[in-house]
Design a protein around this motif. Sequence first.
Motif: not given
Length: 540
Positions: A479-484, A37-39
């Motif tokens: 750890d979560h595959g998330i980009v902020l 998820l790239n937010a």
Amino acid sequence: MSGIDFHNYEALSPFEIKDELIRLARASSEKTAAAFLNAGRGNPNWIATTPREAFFLLGQFALTESTRVMSEPGLGGMPEKHGIADRYRTWMTAHAAMPGAATLQRILAYAVDTLEFDADAFVHELVDSIIGDNYPVPDRMLPHAEVVVRRYLDWAMCSDQPPAGKFELYAVEGGTAAMCYIFKSLQANRLLSKGDTIAIATPIFTPYIEIAQLEDYQLDAVYINTEQEDQYQFTDADIAQLEDPKIKAFFLVNPGNPTSMALSPESNAKLVQLVKTKRPDLIVLTDDVYGTFVKGFRSLMADLPQNTIGVYSFSKYFGCTGWRLGVIAIHENNILDDMLARLPADKLAALDRRYGTLTLEPRKLRMIDRIVADSRDVALNHTAGLSLPQQVMMTLFSLVELLDTAKDYQARCMNIVMRRARACREGLGIEVQSTPLFARYYGEIDFEFWLRKYIGEDVVTWMKANIHPLDIVFRLAEDHGIVLLNGSGFKGPDWSCRVSFANLNDDAYENIGRAVRSVARSYVQTFRASQGLSPQPKPD
């Protein structure tokens, strides 16, 4: 965190750090069941379809006008103006079932009846421009396009109550081009010089900070730091900093990036009072791309028109970042032209030489036209201007919005980001005070603020002593595959991150909120372990 030395990343823009975050997040998603998820990017995942339908159908009509003039294999001619509006009406009626035809018929009626355009002149501008067979003339902006976009800005930036007089517009390749052109021209015209002091309202879109620091400009920045406790509004102390006559210009993004908070009427009034009573010489540059996500938004260009350079981009509201559509707006009565006239004789002589190839009277060249010339290094001014098909698309975006008197499109766009912000907040498990000033395009999640509110000062003190601020975004990625993006890169709070509510599907945002909450919980549990306390029980 896998032995990452965060100090290596401290000097990088968050937009450069994101490349490493994306790499880590992709690797994480490949190892686990978690989605990547790239937010971190502000590109919206919706588009305005109605104006695009009109654009592509208009192109088909334009080709028939071209081949009407000259029809050889693979060749057409330049569309003719005389009688083109009648041919347009006839063609649209014959193709009434095509997507875009009804819109194009309504557009012409509005242009003639409301804007009082000559029908042939307006249709010919659209048709010849969508073909793109001529240089932009005038180079600043096409005549009908400027009137249309000005009317759109009266709504979008001035809450349908524009100041007296008019804004003169320069159509440019998006808001980023506007920034580059303005900085360059302010310096070229000796209104800002190396070593001058400017003020920047923070948190802010990182390039405003970085451009000022470049060796090209070397501006000394004073940061007006707004706080979440004040809902990112200007306090009296903030305004007092701008009283310093050393500060020549004040730059801000409104609504903010990353905060998404618009200036309140009270903040606007404070700035207006400052300028009118103590700083009539203050140049204000306001970037208002997110204004259309706040109902009744009112820019400083509406309340301080003489002092303000306005920047607006169509990219976010209409989902057209790839089109590169923006405008620079300067009121016809402005302090910039007055300041140019009062420059010392040696500087006026230098500017006479700079612009002497463009006009016999360079001192009468207004600032808006100097920006146009400077955007092409003066010598190439004769080929300046935004490409004509881009200006047509900008015109159609504006006209379709003007025709939408119920503002249904705006409501739908606002509902998209509202749903996503609510889902993220639910995942975070926090209560946020609602305000109509919040555009919700982005959100700034401040770990320090929320840990202090929900846990206490002890954990905040420990976090500052033991956790590097970049650990937050790197941990989310690994750890979560998330980009902020890291909030510190926007001169926001060090232990904060920016989430975009524009570029992912609705169902992603509760997961993002839960992931951020998980990172915060890990800090609290580590803190409690360091104090010999039992870990807090996990919430349901």
